[in-house]
Every structure is written in structure tokens, then in C-alpha cells.
Design a protein around this motif. Sequence first.
Motif, mmCIF file in Angstrom:
data_model
loop_
_atom_site.group_PDB
_atom_site.id
_atom_site.type_symbol
_atom_site.label_atom_id
_atom_site.label_comp_id
_atom_site.label_asym_id
_atom_site.label_seq_id
_atom_site.Cartn_x
_atom_site.Cartn_y
_atom_site.Cartn_z
ATOM 1 N N ALA A 74 0.833 -1.206 0.000
ATOM 2 C CA ALA A 74 0.000 0.000 0.000
ATOM 3 C C ALA A 74 0.867 1.256 0.000
ATOM 4 N N ARG A 75 1.968 1.213 0.751
ATOM 5 C CA ARG A 75 2.891 2.361 0.795
ATOM 6 C C ARG A 75 3.531 2.581 -0.577
ATOM 7 N N ALA A 76 3.917 1.481 -1.254
ATOM 8 C CA ALA A 76 4.513 1.592 -2.596
ATOM 9 C C ALA A 76 3.497 2.140 -3.593
ATOM 10 N N ASP A 77 2.238 1.684 -3.494
ATOM 11 C CA ASP A 77 1.185 2.195 -4.378
ATOM 12 C C ASP A 77 0.945 3.680 -4.144
ATOM 13 N N LEU A 78 0.933 4.084 -2.871
ATOM 14 C CA LEU A 78 0.741 5.496 -2.549
ATOM 15 C C LEU A 78 1.919 6.320 -3.058
ATOM 16 N N ALA A 79 3.131 5.808 -2.886
ATOM 17 C CA ALA A 79 4.314 6.527 -3.370
ATOM 18 C C ALA A 79 4.249 6.712 -4.883
ATOM 19 N N ALA A 80 3.793 5.690 -5.601
ATOM 20 C CA ALA A 80 3.657 5.804 -7.065
ATOM 21 C C ALA A 80 2.603 6.850 -7.420
ATOM 22 N N ALA A 81 1.506 6.881 -6.673
ATOM 23 C CA ALA A 81 0.458 7.873 -6.923
ATOM 24 C C ALA A 81 0.955 9.283 -6.611
ATOM 25 N N VAL A 82 1.727 9.423 -5.531
ATOM 26 C CA VAL A 82 2.295 10.728 -5.182
ATOM 27 C C VAL A 82 3.253 11.179 -6.279
ATOM 28 N N GLU A 83 4.125 10.271 -6.733
ATOM 29 C CA GLU A 83 5.072 10.630 -7.802
ATOM 30 C C GLU A 83 4.330 11.100 -9.047
ATOM 31 N N LYS A 84 3.290 10.391 -9.429
ATOM 32 C CA LYS A 84 2.492 10.770 -10.609
ATOM 33 C C LYS A 84 1.881 12.154 -10.412
ATOM 34 N N THR A 85 1.336 12.394 -9.228
ATOM 35 C CA THR A 85 0.733 13.690 -8.915
ATOM 36 C C THR A 85 1.763 14.809 -8.991
#
Length: 115
Positions: A5-16
Motif C-alpha cells: 500500500a505504501r509503494a502504491d501510494l508513493a507511485a500515486a504521489v510521484e504521478k501527482t
Amino acid sequence: MTTEARADLAAAVEKTVRETPGVHSVYRSGSLISNLVRTGAEVLRVRNDSQPIVTVISGERGVAVEASIGIDFRSGAAAILRAVHEAVDGLLHAGGLTRDSITLNVVYVQPPEAS
């Protein structure tokens, strides 16, 4: 928060962060020493560099995010940092997450392209 979940959130943050106007690029967050150690481990094949570029840590007080960005030379750093902060904060809020902190570092300013 699980590692996945942390990796998925980090990917979403990077995209944002990447999609925020004025951001030219996103760099791996962390100190010079930690990045050198990470690179050495990758060269020795001790570690696979599949981790996200931005850092996301979940703690008792909420989620802490750290990102290092390159910005467009023509834009003001303060305005870009404010826009990135608001975008990341909005992403966390939309996901029902409490923000502990958002740390943004400008590590490179992209000069204007030659005409």
C-alpha cells in the motif's frame, strides 16, 4: 499501512508531483550518502531498485511524504512548491489519509531551452 500500500501510494504521489505544472522532473529523495549506498547496492546486485522515487512513511501521526523535484526555470519556486504541496495534500485527503508532513526539495532548476 502495508509495504504494498505504501509503494502504491508513493507511485500515486510521484504521478501527482510529475503532473503539477512547473515540475520538470522528480528525483529520488534522500541524502547524498543514502543515494550513494543505494546505488552501490544496486551495482553489487544486493538490491533491486524497484522502490518508488518519492518517500512515503506511515506513522502514528499520519503519512509523511518527501519528494525532490526539478522545476522549470521560468516559474517561481514558491508557487510550484505550493502547487505540489496542495496536489499531494489533496491526494492524501482523497484517499482518506491524514497528513503528518510533506517535505519538498528543489534539487534542480531547468534552464530555459536554447532557441
